[in-house]
Design a protein around this motif. Structure first.
Motif, mmCIF file in Angstrom:
data_model
loop_
_atom_site.group_PDB
_atom_site.id
_atom_site.type_symbol
_atom_site.label_atom_id
_atom_site.label_comp_id
_atom_site.label_asym_id
_atom_site.label_seq_id
_atom_site.Cartn_x
_atom_site.Cartn_y
_atom_site.Cartn_z
ATOM 1 N N ALA A 77 0.819 -1.217 0.000
ATOM 2 C CA ALA A 77 0.000 0.000 0.000
ATOM 3 C C ALA A 77 0.851 1.264 0.000
ATOM 4 O O ALA A 77 0.494 2.269 -0.614
ATOM 5 C CB ALA A 77 -0.927 -0.005 1.220
ATOM 6 N N ALA A 78 2.013 1.196 0.656
ATOM 7 C CA ALA A 78 2.866 2.386 0.729
ATOM 8 C C ALA A 78 3.358 2.800 -0.645
ATOM 9 O O ALA A 78 3.516 3.985 -0.939
ATOM 10 C CB ALA A 78 4.048 2.113 1.652
ATOM 11 N N HIS A 79 3.597 1.819 -1.507
ATOM 12 C CA HIS A 79 4.085 2.140 -2.842
ATOM 13 C C HIS A 79 2.949 2.463 -3.804
ATOM 14 O O HIS A 79 3.151 3.117 -4.816
ATOM 15 C CB HIS A 79 4.904 0.972 -3.404
ATOM 16 C CG HIS A 79 6.242 0.827 -2.755
ATOM 17 N ND1 HIS A 79 6.464 -0.021 -1.710
ATOM 18 C CD2 HIS A 79 7.424 1.454 -3.003
ATOM 19 C CE1 HIS A 79 7.735 0.054 -1.335
ATOM 20 N NE2 HIS A 79 8.341 0.941 -2.094
ATOM 21 N N GLN A 80 1.745 1.975 -3.498
ATOM 22 C CA GLN A 80 0.606 2.267 -4.360
ATOM 23 C C GLN A 80 0.050 3.665 -4.105
ATOM 24 O O GLN A 80 -0.468 4.311 -5.004
ATOM 25 C CB GLN A 80 -0.491 1.218 -4.131
ATOM 26 C CG GLN A 80 -0.086 -0.174 -4.596
ATOM 27 C CD GLN A 80 -1.142 -1.211 -4.270
ATOM 28 O OE1 GLN A 80 -2.094 -0.923 -3.542
ATOM 29 N NE2 GLN A 80 -0.972 -2.419 -4.798
ATOM 30 N N ALA A 81 0.143 4.156 -2.842
ATOM 31 C CA ALA A 81 -0.426 5.460 -2.490
ATOM 32 C C ALA A 81 0.474 6.597 -2.975
ATOM 33 O O ALA A 81 1.698 6.473 -2.973
ATOM 34 C CB ALA A 81 -0.599 5.550 -0.970
ATOM 35 N N PRO A 82 -0.129 7.710 -3.399
ATOM 36 C CA PRO A 82 0.685 8.860 -3.814
ATOM 37 C C PRO A 82 1.365 9.496 -2.597
ATOM 38 O O PRO A 82 0.902 9.374 -1.469
ATOM 39 C CB PRO A 82 -0.343 9.802 -4.437
ATOM 40 C CG PRO A 82 -1.637 9.435 -3.791
ATOM 41 C CD PRO A 82 -1.572 7.955 -3.543
ATOM 42 N N ALA A 83 2.439 10.200 -2.825
ATOM 43 C CA ALA A 83 3.184 10.861 -1.753
ATOM 44 C C ALA A 83 3.335 12.343 -2.066
ATOM 45 O O ALA A 83 3.232 12.771 -3.216
ATOM 46 C CB ALA A 83 4.557 10.202 -1.598
ATOM 47 N N VAL A 84 3.553 13.130 -1.023
ATOM 48 C CA VAL A 84 3.715 14.583 -1.178
ATOM 49 C C VAL A 84 5.174 14.884 -1.499
ATOM 50 O O VAL A 84 6.090 14.426 -0.801
ATOM 51 C CB VAL A 84 3.287 15.315 0.110
ATOM 52 C CG1 VAL A 84 3.574 16.809 -0.015
ATOM 53 C CG2 VAL A 84 1.823 15.057 0.399
ATOM 54 N N ASN A 85 5.364 15.672 -2.542
ATOM 55 C CA ASN A 85 6.714 16.131 -2.888
ATOM 56 C C ASN A 85 7.016 17.334 -2.001
ATOM 57 O O ASN A 85 6.605 18.469 -2.281
ATOM 58 C CB ASN A 85 6.766 16.512 -4.371
ATOM 59 C CG ASN A 85 8.174 16.875 -4.819
ATOM 60 O OD1 ASN A 85 9.036 17.189 -4.002
ATOM 61 N ND2 ASN A 85 8.393 16.854 -6.119
ATOM 62 N N VAL A 86 7.714 17.064 -0.907
ATOM 63 C CA VAL A 86 7.946 18.109 0.112
ATOM 64 C C VAL A 86 8.741 19.279 -0.470
ATOM 65 O O VAL A 86 8.448 20.457 -0.162
ATOM 66 C CB VAL A 86 8.684 17.509 1.327
ATOM 67 C CG1 VAL A 86 8.977 18.598 2.361
ATOM 68 C CG2 VAL A 86 7.852 16.393 1.952
ATOM 69 N N GLU A 87 9.699 19.005 -1.293
ATOM 70 C CA GLU A 87 10.513 20.080 -1.869
ATOM 71 C C GLU A 87 9.651 20.991 -2.739
ATOM 72 O O GLU A 87 9.774 22.231 -2.687
ATOM 73 C CB GLU A 87 11.651 19.485 -2.699
ATOM 74 C CG GLU A 87 12.688 18.728 -1.841
ATOM 75 C CD GLU A 87 13.804 18.168 -2.697
ATOM 76 O OE1 GLU A 87 13.747 18.333 -3.945
ATOM 77 O OE2 GLU A 87 14.738 17.562 -2.134
ATOM 78 N N ARG A 88 8.807 20.377 -3.569
ATOM 79 C CA ARG A 88 7.927 21.178 -4.429
ATOM 80 C C ARG A 88 6.952 21.994 -3.596
ATOM 81 O O ARG A 88 6.682 23.170 -3.899
ATOM 82 C CB ARG A 88 7.164 20.253 -5.379
ATOM 83 C CG ARG A 88 6.144 20.950 -6.273
ATOM 84 C CD ARG A 88 6.780 21.987 -7.152
ATOM 85 N NE ARG A 88 5.798 22.588 -8.041
ATOM 86 C CZ ARG A 88 5.907 23.794 -8.571
ATOM 87 N NH1 ARG A 88 6.981 24.559 -8.276
ATOM 88 N NH2 ARG A 88 4.988 24.271 -9.371
ATOM 89 N N LEU A 89 6.420 21.379 -2.533
ATOM 90 C CA LEU A 89 5.476 22.092 -1.675
ATOM 91 C C LEU A 89 6.154 23.278 -0.985
ATOM 92 O O LEU A 89 5.551 24.351 -0.834
ATOM 93 C CB LEU A 89 4.910 21.124 -0.632
ATOM 94 C CG LEU A 89 3.780 21.675 0.249
ATOM 95 C CD1 LEU A 89 2.570 22.071 -0.605
ATOM 96 C CD2 LEU A 89 3.350 20.648 1.286
#
Length: 292
Positions: A77-89
């Motif tokens: 599930a960890a790899h299927q879920a999208p993640a936040v690009n902290v640098e871009r944010l």
């Protein structure tokens, strides 16, 4: 036991599994008897590039059989879920801070609006090369297990065939011991027919008839060939490498001699032996169909 390890069945099943940081892999290989090597693959779309290498691995290790290979790949599930690009944010947050200083009345974006900004939400990246390498290794392990299973099953087939070869040799010895009786029975039958027909033959003609009868009833040559074929089957069972087709040919030759023996049979005992021979040969032939 070493001899039986040289005989491989074409019927076997193997499974291998592996879990990693990228998810889980599962390989299943099942094989059944087939005249030639006939591989079939079911691979995930993202790993179809593996088929040529896996096909080559099969051809290197196996000679015959219909082989079905399936590869399953699942990410967690960890790899299927999208993640936040902290640098871009953070870049967007810095830009918003500048805007807020210059235009205090500007309305700040909502959280959902921030998430919809390009580059903020990204999918988890997987190490494709690592997955491919793991899949190849896992397939090799499953193939090793399959070959071991084919060898174990082949050992059982070799034992069953050897037991029947011993029984064939016993039947051949029995018929050989009956040869004098068979020839005497044929001679007596001829003399009885002559007596009932009140026919007198000159001694030379009678001798010629008796020789002809003896030739027709003589199965010594068939017994010799049966013995030779039995020894060749034993020799083939000890050889390394594929031997199923050769054994199948020898079963045909054994059956041919058994049929000839049956056609020449003139006493009940030899008829019974011929029938038993054909039963034993058919049982061996059925087992040989599964040998690589």
């Amino acid at each position: 036991m070493a001899t039986s390890r040289h005989v491989h069945s074409m019927t076997a099943f193997a499974r291998a599994e592996q879990a990693g940081a990228w998810g889980a892999l599962q390989v299943e290989i099942r094989s059944v008897n087939q005249r030639y090597l006939e591989p079939h693959f079911r691979l995930p779309d993202g790993l179809r590039e593996l088929e040529p290498a896996l096909r080559d691995a099969l051809r290197t290790r196996l000679a015959r059989g219909k082989v079905e290979c399936s590869l399953r790949f699942e990410t967690d599930a960890a790899h299927q879920a999208p993640a936040v690009n902290v640098e871009r944010l953070q870049e967007i947050a810095d830009a918003l801070a500048v805007i807020q200083q210059q235009v205090p009345s500007a309305t700040p974006p909502t959280t959902l609006e921030l998430l919809n900004q390009p580059g903020v939400m990204v999918g988890q990246t997987l190490d494709h090369d690592a997955i491919v390498a793991a899949a190849k290794t896992l397939f090799g392990q499953a193939l090793d297990e399959l070959i071991d299973a084919r060898a174990r099953e082949g050992g059982k087939l070799a034992e069953m065939i050897t037991a029947r070869l011993n029984a064939v040799s016993e039947q051949v010895a029995t018929v050989r011991s009956l040869l004098p009786q068979i020839l005497e029975r044929q001679r007596a039958q001829l003399l009885e027919r002559l007596e009932s027909a009140k026919t007198e033959l000159d001694p030379q003609r009678l001798e010629a008839e008796l020789v002809l009868v003896a030739q027709k009833a003589d199965v010594d040559e068939e017994l010799d060939r049966l013995g030779a074929h039995v020894e060749e089957v034993r020799r083939q069972l000890k050889q390394k490498g594929p031997k199923g087709r050769r054994l199948d040919f020898l079963m045909q030759e054994l059956n041919r001699e058994a049929n000839t023996l049956s056609s020449k049979s003139v006493v009940a005992e030899s008829t019974r032996c011929a029938v038993e021979l054909k039963v034993l040969i058919e049982q061996m032939r059925e087992q040989v169909q599964n040998i690589e």
